[in-house]
Design a protein around this motif. Structure first.
Motif, PDB file in Angstrom:
ATOM      1  N   LEU A  14      -8.679  -9.989  10.376  1.00  0.00           N
ATOM      2  CA  LEU A  14      -8.002  -9.186   9.356  1.00  0.00           C
ATOM      3  C   LEU A  14      -9.029  -8.814   8.293  1.00  0.00           C
ATOM      4  CD1 LEU A  14      -5.178  -8.190   8.309  1.00  0.00           C
ATOM      5  CD2 LEU A  14      -5.168 -10.251   6.889  1.00  0.00           C
ATOM      6  N   ALA A  40      -5.697  -5.114   5.537  1.00  0.00           N
ATOM      7  CA  ALA A  40      -4.694  -5.456   4.521  1.00  0.00           C
ATOM      8  C   ALA A  40      -5.190  -4.927   3.185  1.00  0.00           C
ATOM      9  CB  ALA A  40      -4.525  -6.974   4.445  1.00  0.00           C
ATOM     10  N   PHE A  69      -1.370  -3.789   6.588  1.00  0.00           N
ATOM     11  CA  PHE A  69      -0.442  -4.588   5.791  1.00  0.00           C
ATOM     12  C   PHE A  69      -0.645  -4.175   4.334  1.00  0.00           C
ATOM     13  CE2 PHE A  69      -1.547  -6.982   9.534  1.00  0.00           C
ATOM     14  CZ  PHE A  69      -0.331  -7.460   9.995  1.00  0.00           C
ATOM     15  N   LYS A  71       0.568  -4.410   0.176  1.00  0.00           N
ATOM     16  CA  LYS A  71       1.359  -5.013  -0.903  1.00  0.00           C
ATOM     17  C   LYS A  71       1.222  -4.114  -2.122  1.00  0.00           C
ATOM     18  CE  LYS A  71       2.240  -9.322  -3.305  1.00  0.00           C
ATOM     19  NZ  LYS A  71       3.431  -9.833  -2.643  1.00  0.00           N
ATOM     20  N   PHE A  92      -2.933 -12.328   1.750  1.00  0.00           N
ATOM     21  CA  PHE A  92      -3.713 -12.433   2.988  1.00  0.00           C
ATOM     22  C   PHE A  92      -3.272 -13.663   3.790  1.00  0.00           C
ATOM     23  CE2 PHE A  92      -7.468 -10.335   0.560  1.00  0.00           C
ATOM     24  CZ  PHE A  92      -6.900  -9.088   0.743  1.00  0.00           C
ATOM     25  N   ILE A  95      -0.008 -13.090   5.626  1.00  0.00           N
ATOM     26  CA  ILE A  95      -0.190 -12.250   6.824  1.00  0.00           C
ATOM     27  C   ILE A  95      -0.825 -13.075   7.952  1.00  0.00           C
ATOM     28  CG2 ILE A  95      -1.303 -10.176   7.760  1.00  0.00           C
ATOM     29  CD1 ILE A  95      -1.577  -9.206   4.843  1.00  0.00           C
TER      30      ILE A  95
END
Ligand SMILES: Nc1ncnc2c1ncn2[C@@H]1O[C@H](COP(=O)(O)OP(=O)(O)OP(=O)(O)O)[C@@H](O)[C@H]1O
Length: 329
Positions: A14, A40, A69, A71, A92, A95
């Motif tokens: 990620l 992310a 992802f 936020k 993080f 996820i």
């Protein structure tokens, strides 16, 4: 460009992506090296451009077939940098837990490493703190990996320009608002531009020196709140291990308390924590008073379990035979 990607091959990765120079360059470098990853991003809505940055992240993800992802929140108040970091890393972790990622990749680079070093130097720090920004960090369920720590920001900018890749410049970095930015603008960028190879090599040498010190922060036994480390037979190293462990537990030692631990070898801190340095081990547990039976006390005496750790072990019913078996094996 010197990138160490071996830990990322055939893993679920990620990438923490902010659309700035570093993480945009890393996005394309990972692709170029055929490393699989998703991204992310956190939008704090602190700057007008952050919406565009988020849109850019979405576009890249779609175009290159990556999961993204997101936020979104509006960050306000004081201590913004710390708040942003806490929110980011919690996001993080969520996820990673929910999707079983092996690695979190961040785009910290050589300039960040020097900035960190200088910030620590300005505060008063030892080798461990000076080298705090590490290439690999083992977390409980995943690793944090920073593949760009040997690469300067300038090189990343060149890479993006050569390949006509779009990126955003974080304007808040241009305000000498935070201490770190003072180091960035006044010193480290200019210094790295001139001495990049030397700085990178020096960090490698220092890292090797640190490794030779062999500071082992991993406990050899941990159950409930009893933690046992190996005695490293060096006052400076032992106190580092104790200090770091207690800090993690939310307990900050004063200089007087550190001196006291080393002087007494067995001591109670603030009437709460027992710290015992025995011939072979360092024992740390909550301080408890409890009447113990004779058999237990005798077992502890024979097996050199320090007096100040005994009541906690007895009280919390930690198997004393298991402790002995583990630490002496
Ligand atoms: N808003 C964000 N969303 C996703 N990732 C981010 C964001 N901001 C930063 N990152 C990631 O963190 C890396 C470091 O960013 P930056 O230098 O701005 O943060 P920092 O203050 O050094 O934070 P820390 O050292 O706590 O990660 C970036 O290269 C990127 O990988």
């Amino acid at each position: 460009m010197q990138l160490n990607l071996s830990e990322l091959t055939s893993k679920k990765n990620l990438l923490a992506f902010s659309a700035g120079v570093d993480s945009t360059a890393l996005f394309f470098l990972l692709k170029e090296n055929e490393i699989n990853f998703d991204i992310a991003i956190v939008n704090y809505n602190l700057r007008e451009e952050s919406k565009e940055e988020l849109e850019y992240a979405k576009t890249l993800a779609k175009k290159h077939d990556k999961q993204i992802f997101i936020k979104e929140l509006t960050l306000t108040g004081s201590n913004i940098e710390k708040k942003a970091r806490d929110i980011r890393y919690n996001f993080f972790e969520e996820i990673i837990m929910e999707n079983d990622y092996d690695n979190l990749i961040t785009a910290h680079q050589l300039n960040d490493k020097l900035e960190w070093f200088l910030m620590q130097l300005s505060k008063g720090a030892g080798l461990v703190e000076l080298l705090g920004l590490q290439e690999y960090i083992d977390k409980e369920n995943y690793k944090i990996i920073r593949p760009l720590l040997h690469t300067s920001k300038q090189k990343l900018e060149e890479f993006l320009k050569e390949n006509s890749i779009k990126y955003f410049v974080d304007k808040s970095n241009f305000e000498d608002k935070y201490r770190r930015n003072y180091f960035r603008h006044e010193f480290s960028n200019r210094f790295i531009n001139e001495f990049e190879n030397g700085v990178s090599k020096s960090f490698d040498f220092l890292q090797k020196d640190l490794k030779s010190l062999n500071i082992n922060y991993t406990p050899i036994f941990k159950e409930k709140s009893l933690t046992i480390f190996k005695n490293l037979h060096d006052e400076n190293l032992n106190i580092k291990v104790i200090d770091k462990h207690l800090k993690k537990e939310g307990f900050l030692l004063s200089k007087a308390q550190r001196d006291e631990i080393l002087k007494q070898q067995q001591t109670v801190i603030s009437n709460q924590v027992s710290v015992c340095i025995s011939d072979e081990f360092i024992w740390i547990c909550p301080y408890v008073i409890k009447t113990m039976n004779k058999k237990f006390k005798e077992f502890c005496r024979i097996n050199k379990i320090p007096k100040l750790a005994r009541a906690y072990i007895f009280n919390r019913k930690i198997d004393e035979k298991k402790i002995v078996k583990t630490i002496y094996s």
